[in-house]
Design a protein around this motif. Structure first.
Motif, PDB file in Angstrom:
ATOM      1  N   ALA A  62       0.852  -1.181   0.000  1.00  0.00           N
ATOM      2  CA  ALA A  62       0.000   0.000   0.000  1.00  0.00           C
ATOM      3  C   ALA A  62       0.887   1.230   0.000  1.00  0.00           C
ATOM      4  O   ALA A  62       1.775   1.359   0.867  1.00  0.00           O
ATOM      5  N   SER A  63       0.653   2.120  -0.973  1.00  0.00           N
ATOM      6  CA  SER A  63       1.432   3.347  -1.111  1.00  0.00           C
ATOM      7  C   SER A  63       2.914   3.045  -1.228  1.00  0.00           C
ATOM      8  O   SER A  63       3.764   3.775  -0.705  1.00  0.00           O
ATOM      9  N   GLY A  64       3.240   1.924  -1.882  1.00  0.00           N
ATOM     10  CA  GLY A  64       4.633   1.577  -2.118  1.00  0.00           C
ATOM     11  C   GLY A  64       5.315   0.913  -0.949  1.00  0.00           C
ATOM     12  O   GLY A  64       6.532   0.702  -0.998  1.00  0.00           O
ATOM     13  N   GLN A  65       4.593   0.577   0.117  1.00  0.00           N
ATOM     14  CA  GLN A  65       5.198  -0.051   1.294  1.00  0.00           C
ATOM     15  C   GLN A  65       4.449  -1.340   1.625  1.00  0.00           C
ATOM     16  O   GLN A  65       3.225  -1.422   1.450  1.00  0.00           O
ATOM     17  N   ARG A  66       5.216  -2.323   2.107  1.00  0.00           N
ATOM     18  CA  ARG A  66       4.594  -3.584   2.510  1.00  0.00           C
ATOM     19  C   ARG A  66       3.985  -3.397   3.893  1.00  0.00           C
ATOM     20  O   ARG A  66       4.647  -2.998   4.845  1.00  0.00           O
ATOM     21  N   ARG A  67       2.684  -3.710   3.972  1.00  0.00           N
ATOM     22  CA  ARG A  67       1.951  -3.489   5.201  1.00  0.00           C
ATOM     23  C   ARG A  67       1.196  -4.761   5.594  1.00  0.00           C
ATOM     24  O   ARG A  67       0.892  -5.617   4.747  1.00  0.00           O
ATOM     25  N   GLN A  68       0.917  -4.869   6.899  1.00  0.00           N
ATOM     26  CA  GLN A  68       0.064  -5.932   7.424  1.00  0.00           C
ATOM     27  C   GLN A  68      -1.369  -5.390   7.478  1.00  0.00           C
ATOM     28  O   GLN A  68      -1.620  -4.337   8.069  1.00  0.00           O
ATOM     29  N   MET A  69      -2.340  -6.126   6.848  1.00  0.00           N
ATOM     30  CA  MET A  69      -3.708  -5.635   6.777  1.00  0.00           C
ATOM     31  C   MET A  69      -4.673  -6.740   7.166  1.00  0.00           C
ATOM     32  O   MET A  69      -4.480  -7.911   6.810  1.00  0.00           O
ATOM     33  N   ASP A  70      -5.700  -6.340   7.915  1.00  0.00           N
ATOM     34  CA  ASP A  70      -6.829  -7.222   8.206  1.00  0.00           C
ATOM     35  C   ASP A  70      -7.886  -6.975   7.138  1.00  0.00           C
ATOM     36  O   ASP A  70      -8.490  -5.887   7.077  1.00  0.00           O
ATOM     37  N   VAL A  71      -8.126  -7.978   6.251  1.00  0.00           N
ATOM     38  CA  VAL A  71      -9.051  -7.837   5.122  1.00  0.00           C
ATOM     39  C   VAL A  71     -10.340  -8.573   5.466  1.00  0.00           C
ATOM     40  O   VAL A  71     -10.326  -9.733   5.879  1.00  0.00           O
ATOM     41  N   GLY A 130     -15.724  -4.996   0.525  1.00  0.00           N
ATOM     42  CA  GLY A 130     -14.587  -5.294   1.387  1.00  0.00           C
ATOM     43  C   GLY A 130     -13.948  -4.058   1.958  1.00  0.00           C
ATOM     44  O   GLY A 130     -14.167  -2.933   1.495  1.00  0.00           O
ATOM     45  N   ILE A 131     -13.164  -4.292   2.964  1.00  0.00           N
ATOM     46  CA  ILE A 131     -12.402  -3.231   3.613  1.00  0.00           C
ATOM     47  C   ILE A 131     -11.108  -3.837   4.123  1.00  0.00           C
ATOM     48  O   ILE A 131     -11.077  -5.018   4.522  1.00  0.00           O
ATOM     49  N   ALA A 132     -10.027  -3.073   4.058  1.00  0.00           N
ATOM     50  CA  ALA A 132      -8.701  -3.520   4.516  1.00  0.00           C
ATOM     51  C   ALA A 132      -8.205  -2.527   5.564  1.00  0.00           C
ATOM     52  O   ALA A 132      -8.076  -1.332   5.275  1.00  0.00           O
ATOM     53  N   ILE A 133      -7.952  -3.023   6.772  1.00  0.00           N
ATOM     54  CA  ILE A 133      -7.505  -2.174   7.890  1.00  0.00           C
ATOM     55  C   ILE A 133      -6.023  -2.429   8.111  1.00  0.00           C
ATOM     56  O   ILE A 133      -5.603  -3.575   8.309  1.00  0.00           O
ATOM     57  N   ASP A 134      -5.224  -1.344   8.071  1.00  0.00           N
ATOM     58  CA  ASP A 134      -3.777  -1.439   8.260  1.00  0.00           C
ATOM     59  C   ASP A 134      -3.477  -1.673   9.741  1.00  0.00           C
ATOM     60  O   ASP A 134      -3.789  -0.834  10.589  1.00  0.00           O
ATOM     61  N   VAL A 135      -2.900  -2.851  10.063  1.00  0.00           N
ATOM     62  CA  VAL A 135      -2.593  -3.190  11.452  1.00  0.00           C
ATOM     63  C   VAL A 135      -1.085  -3.300  11.666  1.00  0.00           C
ATOM     64  O   VAL A 135      -0.650  -3.902  12.646  1.00  0.00           O
ATOM     65  N   THR A 136      -0.300  -2.730  10.735  1.00  0.00           N
ATOM     66  CA  THR A 136       1.158  -2.788  10.907  1.00  0.00           C
ATOM     67  C   THR A 136       1.577  -2.113  12.213  1.00  0.00           C
ATOM     68  O   THR A 136       2.372  -2.640  12.995  1.00  0.00           O
ATOM     69  N   GLY A 137       1.027  -0.921  12.439  1.00  0.00           N
ATOM     70  CA  GLY A 137       1.351  -0.216  13.687  1.00  0.00           C
ATOM     71  C   GLY A 137       0.884  -0.965  14.906  1.00  0.00           C
ATOM     72  O   GLY A 137       1.549  -0.956  15.956  1.00  0.00           O
ATOM     73  N   GLU A 138      -0.253  -1.681  14.793  1.00  0.00           N
ATOM     74  CA  GLU A 138      -0.741  -2.452  15.933  1.00  0.00           C
ATOM     75  C   GLU A 138       0.218  -3.583  16.275  1.00  0.00           C
ATOM     76  O   GLU A 138       0.507  -3.833  17.452  1.00  0.00           O
ATOM     77  N   ASP A 139       0.717  -4.283  15.204  1.00  0.00           N
ATOM     78  CA  ASP A 139       1.679  -5.357  15.463  1.00  0.00           C
ATOM     79  C   ASP A 139       2.947  -4.821  16.103  1.00  0.00           C
ATOM     80  O   ASP A 139       3.498  -5.408  17.047  1.00  0.00           O
ATOM     81  N   VAL A 140       3.421  -3.679  15.570  1.00  0.00           N
ATOM     82  CA  VAL A 140       4.626  -3.069  16.160  1.00  0.00           C
ATOM     83  C   VAL A 140       4.365  -2.677  17.606  1.00  0.00           C
ATOM     84  O   VAL A 140       5.198  -2.896  18.496  1.00  0.00           O
ATOM     85  N   ALA A 141       3.165  -2.082  17.843  1.00  0.00           N
ATOM     86  CA  ALA A 141       2.840  -1.662  19.209  1.00  0.00           C
ATOM     87  C   ALA A 141       2.737  -2.864  20.138  1.00  0.00           C
ATOM     88  O   ALA A 141       3.172  -2.808  21.293  1.00  0.00           O
ATOM     89  N   LYS A 142       2.140  -3.974  19.632  1.00  0.00           N
ATOM     90  CA  LYS A 142       2.041  -5.161  20.477  1.00  0.00           C
ATOM     91  C   LYS A 142       3.410  -5.713  20.824  1.00  0.00           C
ATOM     92  O   LYS A 142       3.676  -6.079  21.978  1.00  0.00           O
ATOM     93  N   ALA A 143       4.283  -5.750  19.815  1.00  0.00           N
ATOM     94  CA  ALA A 143       5.633  -6.255  20.095  1.00  0.00           C
ATOM     95  C   ALA A 143       6.357  -5.342  21.072  1.00  0.00           C
ATOM     96  O   ALA A 143       7.019  -5.800  22.008  1.00  0.00           O
ATOM     97  N   GLU A 144       6.211  -4.017  20.852  1.00  0.00           N
ATOM     98  CA  GLU A 144       6.864  -3.071  21.758  1.00  0.00           C
ATOM     99  C   GLU A 144       6.272  -3.170  23.161  1.00  0.00           C
ATOM    100  O   GLU A 144       6.989  -3.101  24.171  1.00  0.00           O
ATOM    101  N   THR A 145       4.948  -3.341  23.209  1.00  0.00           N
ATOM    102  CA  THR A 145       4.302  -3.481  24.516  1.00  0.00           C
ATOM    103  C   THR A 145       4.785  -4.736  25.235  1.00  0.00           C
ATOM    104  O   THR A 145       5.032  -4.724  26.446  1.00  0.00           O
ATOM    105  N   ALA A 146       4.906  -5.825  24.460  1.00  0.00           N
ATOM    106  CA  ALA A 146       5.391  -7.063  25.076  1.00  0.00           C
ATOM    107  C   ALA A 146       6.804  -6.888  25.610  1.00  0.00           C
ATOM    108  O   ALA A 146       7.129  -7.337  26.719  1.00  0.00           O
ATOM    109  N   ARG A 147       7.659  -6.225  24.814  1.00  0.00           N
ATOM    110  CA  ARG A 147       9.032  -5.983  25.296  1.00  0.00           C
ATOM    111  C   ARG A 147       9.030  -5.077  26.523  1.00  0.00           C
ATOM    112  O   ARG A 147       9.783  -5.302  27.481  1.00  0.00           O
ATOM    113  N   THR A 148       8.166  -4.040  26.480  1.00  0.00           N
ATOM    114  CA  THR A 148       8.103  -3.114  27.621  1.00  0.00           C
ATOM    115  C   THR A 148       7.609  -3.819  28.872  1.00  0.00           C
ATOM    116  O   THR A 148       8.143  -3.628  29.971  1.00  0.00           O
TER     117      THR A 148
END
Length: 843
Positions: free
Chosen positions: A305-314, A325-343
């Motif tokens: 999407a927009s030239g970048q590889r993204r994680q999407m819930d379709v 259909g609708i596609a929701i970008d969850v890339t930031g959510e995955d990053v936030a979950k990983a960061e939250t887990a590390r934190t």
């Protein structure tokens, strides 16, 4: 008559109010009126009297007569007109009452007719439409009648529609018109219809027809679907997630701006025209398969999407409309979950290192997290905590092991703790455990509905605080008990601690010290006593110095004569302790001792000078005299007679005494100066004693005494200064000879016993008087030595000094009586045979 009045214009404008001719107010007012009014009055009077309508001829005649008879009939006309007017008013009132009655009857008849028509209309509708009941009224102010059912049953059958019924009824009674409304009753859909005319009306509720209901429902559904479509389109256009709609053949019908941005199209229209797709062929194939089976495709995929590889819930849904259909970008959510887990993991590791016990419970009141300090504090089993037990189970376990405060009602206390799950602010509490532990507990509500417990074991802290407070009190009492004045200044230069001696020394007020004054203020309070000196400047510098600080000492001499020794001592906390000690008495004694030492030093110099003078200026002339006396006795100057020889003997004897005295004085001065040195060597005791006895033989004979010598065969030899031993024994024997009576015996003895050599000298004199016993060995204490001699008091002082130099001791006391002889005096000198003691004494 009534008919003519109504036609002439005497009508009532409204019901209940009538207008009649104005009453006459008198003859004068009528006469002042116009001619026309007069003629009208004459005509009215004539017509009233005749009872017939006036004709044209009559009017002409009347006018002519009136003009001709004007002057004559003016007064008469006024009177007649007044009477006629009064009678006309009564007649008009009677006619008005009759008219009102007729009008009321007409209205009642109209209302009855309208009600009849309404009832007929309602009956017709009831017969044709099947309405269960209806409401009818005959006038706007008349009551409403319910037909076909009781009013209570009719309204109960309506349910919530009664509100619409009341609204329609009010509208029809207020104004004429019609009402037609489709409503929903408990029995099903119905139509509310009504009509009012001339104040009367009817209102009824009949079942709605099926076609009517279907048409209305379709129209409502269409309108609602249209509104929903427009709303969803507007929402999707504003959404940041790509959304699309396809026909059953796969052609894009709608895409939102976010879809166009994701696929890199300038606009949504161009994206639809070009048929650009966000998902690749593999994902599209999987979506078609899922939609064909379940009608819905839901999966997290990777897309560009927009030239970048993204994680999407379709999410794509298939139906008659095609696929949406609708596609929701969850890339930031995955990053936030990983960061939250590390934190969270980092926080857990950090919390495990804390000494504060931490326990987190979720909204279900089960344990979510705990640190190692929580296990140690309550001695909980790790196996129990790993099972995420509920809080109640943990509290019960702690209660059994007496790890919670003792409670009279444990259930109520536990219920009070559970209130924290519904609290907003943190709860602070103290737990006094049976074992003596003191825990500070903070219960903090979490945003997720749970709570966090923080436990701080303050038992040691409180114990340390108690001990610290006790030490502070002891320190204060100790300082108050000190004679030294103590003041402690903080790092900010303010007075933190002081004792009573400090207040008394500087005459300060305890109330002024309670405000913790600065060192400058304290110096100002003390200035009246210490005056203008630099002492407090040094103290201030020591208290307020920033750099390295050293302990200092100072002395203050106050104008009142007091002398103080001050000291400053830096403290580890940055403060400074200042002490003052009153040394006035010590200084006075020190000064007195200094003056005395100076005086003694001067006296010692004077004594040394005196000894030098005695040694040179006295011994030299004495030796000269003794030499010339010896020369004269030997006859070098010619023969001497007996008398001259006696004189020379006396001169020789006096010279010997004088020389002995000078020698004693010089010996004592040498001993006092520490310059006396012993010439130690082995001494034969027997030879020493016999030589001393031979030296005093002449004195013994002259005093007519006997000399007895007792020498222990085991006396042998010992190390000593032979010359000083002879001087000791000679002085003791001289004293014994001096105090012994004629015919008495003086005994000189020497024996060895207990590691010491003992010399004794015994006389048979009167003994030592009690009054001179304490001063017996003092210098220049002259005492009577019997009738033959009185010494200058240096003999025994020299004896003690020489014996002490040898490390020995000398005593003088009464001798034991034997065979009735006087007790006399016994002098005993003990010399140790230990060489070390003699060397120490000699040194």
């Amino acid at each position: 008559m009534a008919e003519r009045i109504r036609r002439s214009g005497a009508r009532r404008p409204a019901r209940g109010r009538r207008q009649g001719p104005a009453p006459a107010t008198g003859c004068a007012n009528f006469c002042v009126g116009s001619r026309t009014a007069l003629f009208g009055g004459v005509l009215l009077a004539t017509t009233a009297l005749a009872g017939t309508p006036a004709s044209a001829d009559g009017w002409t005649i009347a006018m002519s007569a009136a003009e001709a008879l004007w002057p004559v009939i003016a007064l008469s006309a006024c009177a007649v007109a007044g009477l006629v007017a009064l009678r006309s008013r009564r007649v008009a009132a009677d006619l008005g009452a009759r008219m009102d009655k007729a009008e009321a009857e007409a209205r009642d008849a109209g209302a009855a007719a309208a009600r009849a028509r309404a009832e007929a209309h309602a009956a017709r509708i009831l017969l044709t439409a099947g309405a269960p009941a209806f409401m009818a009224w005959s006038g706007r102010t008349l009551p409403v009648d319910v037909h076909g059912a009781t009013p209570e049953a009719f309204r109960a059958s309506l349910g919530a529609v009664s509100v619409d019924l009341d609204r329609a009824l009010e509208q029809l009674r207020r104004e004429d018109g019609t009402v037609s409304q489709l409503v929903e009753t408990p029995a099903g859909p119905a139509r509310l219809e009504g009509r009012s005319l001339g104040g009367a009306g009817v209102l009824l509720l009949r079942p709605a027809e099926a076609a009517e209901l279907s048409a209305k429902a379709e129209a409502a559904d269409f309108a609602e679907a249209e509104r929903m479509a427009h709303g969803l389109a507007a929402a999707l256009d504003a959404a940041a997630a790509p959304a699309w709609l396809r026909r059953p053949d796969g052609t894009l019908v709608y895409v939102n701006p976010a879809f166009a941005t994701a696929v890199g199209a300038p606009s949504a229209a161009e994206a639809r025209t070009a048929g650009l797709d966000l998902l690749d062929a593999r994902i599209r194939s999987a979506a078609l398969t899922a939609e064909g089976t379940a009608g819905t495709f839901r999966q997290r995929v990777k897309a560009v999407a927009s030239g970048q590889r993204r994680q999407m819930d379709v999410v794509e849904v298939a139906g008659p409309f095609g696929t949406a259909g609708i596609a929701i970008d969850v890339t930031g959510e995955d990053v936030a979950k990983a960061e939250t887990a590390r934190t969270v993991a980092a926080h857990q590791r950090t919390l495990d290192q804390l000494t504060t016990a931490v326990a987190i419970f979720g909204a279900d009141e089960r344990l979510v997290f705990h640190n190692a300090a929580y296990e140690r504090l309550f001695d909980l089993a790790p196996g129990l905590l790993d099972q995420r037990p509920p809080e109640n189970e943990i509290l019960e376990d702690l209660r059994r092991r007496r790890k919670v405060p003792e409670q009279a009602d444990f259930r109520a206390w536990r219920a009070q703790l559970r209130e924290a799950y519904r609290a907003i602010e943190p709860v602070n509490d103290w737990w006094h455990l049976p074992g003596g532990q003191m825990l500070r507990v903070v219960i903090t509500p979490n945003a997720e509905g749970g709570i966090t417990y923080l436990f701080d074991d303050l038992s040691e802290h409180l114990a340390l605080e108690s001990r610290y407070n006790s030490l502070i009190r002891i320190q204060g009492e100790t300082l108050d008990g000190l004679a030294e004045a103590v003041a402690v200044f903080g790092a900010d230069g303010r007075l933190n601690l002081y004792n009573q001696a400090f207040l008394a020394l500087w005459s300060l007020d305890a109330q002024a010290m309670g405000d913790k004054p600065h060192v400058d203020a304290v110096a100002a309070m003390c200035r009246p006593l210490y005056g203008e000196t630099a002492a407090f400047s040094r103290i201030r510098q020591a208290v307020t110095a920033i750099g390295p600080r050293d302990a200092t000492t100072l002395r203050i001499e106050r104008p009142d004569g007091r002398v103080l020794d001050g000291a400053t001592q830096p403290l580890p906390d940055g403060g400074t302790m200042v002490t003052f000690r009153d040394v006035t008495d010590s200084v006075k004694v020190e000064r007195a001792l200094t003056e005395r030492a100076e005086a003694l030093e001067a006296a010692d110099k004077l004594k040394n000078a005196f000894v030098g003078h005695v040694s040179y200026h006295l011994r030299t002339p004495l030796n000269t005299l003794m030499g010339y006396a010896d020369m004269l006795r030997e006859g070098l100057a010619g023969p001497l007679n007996d008398r001259q020889r006696d004189y020379l003997d006396h001169m020789r004897q006096s010279s010997d005494l004088l020389r002995a005295l000078i020698d004693d004085i010089l010996d004592l001065a040498t001993i006092d100066a520490g310059a006396m040195e012993l010439d130690l060597a082995e001494v034969d005791v027997r030879e020493l004693v016999l030589s001393v006895a031979e030296a005093v033989r002449d004195s013994v004979d002259e005093a007519r005494l006997s000399l007895a010598v007792n020498i222990d065969p085991a006396a042998g030899v010992f190390v000593a200064d032979a010359r000083r031993l002879r001087q000791i024994l000679f002085n003791l024997l001289s004293n014994a000879i001096a105090v012994s009576p004629e015919g008495g015996t003086v005994t000189l003895g020497a024996n060895r016993r207990d590691g010491a050599l003992v010399f004794t000298v015994r006389d048979e004199g009167p003994g030592v008087p009690a009054e001179v016993k304490e001063t017996l060995f003092d210098r220049f204490e002259s005492r009577s030595a019997g009738p033959r001699h009185r010494g200058v008091g240096l003999g025994l002082a020299i004896v003690r000094s020489f014996v002490s130099l040898h490390g020995g001791s000398v005593t003088v006391g009464p001798a034991s009586a034997t065979r009735g002889a006087p007790s006399g005096t016994l002098a005993t000198c003990i010399f140790p045979l230990d060489g070390e003691r003699r060397r120490e004494a000699a040194e």
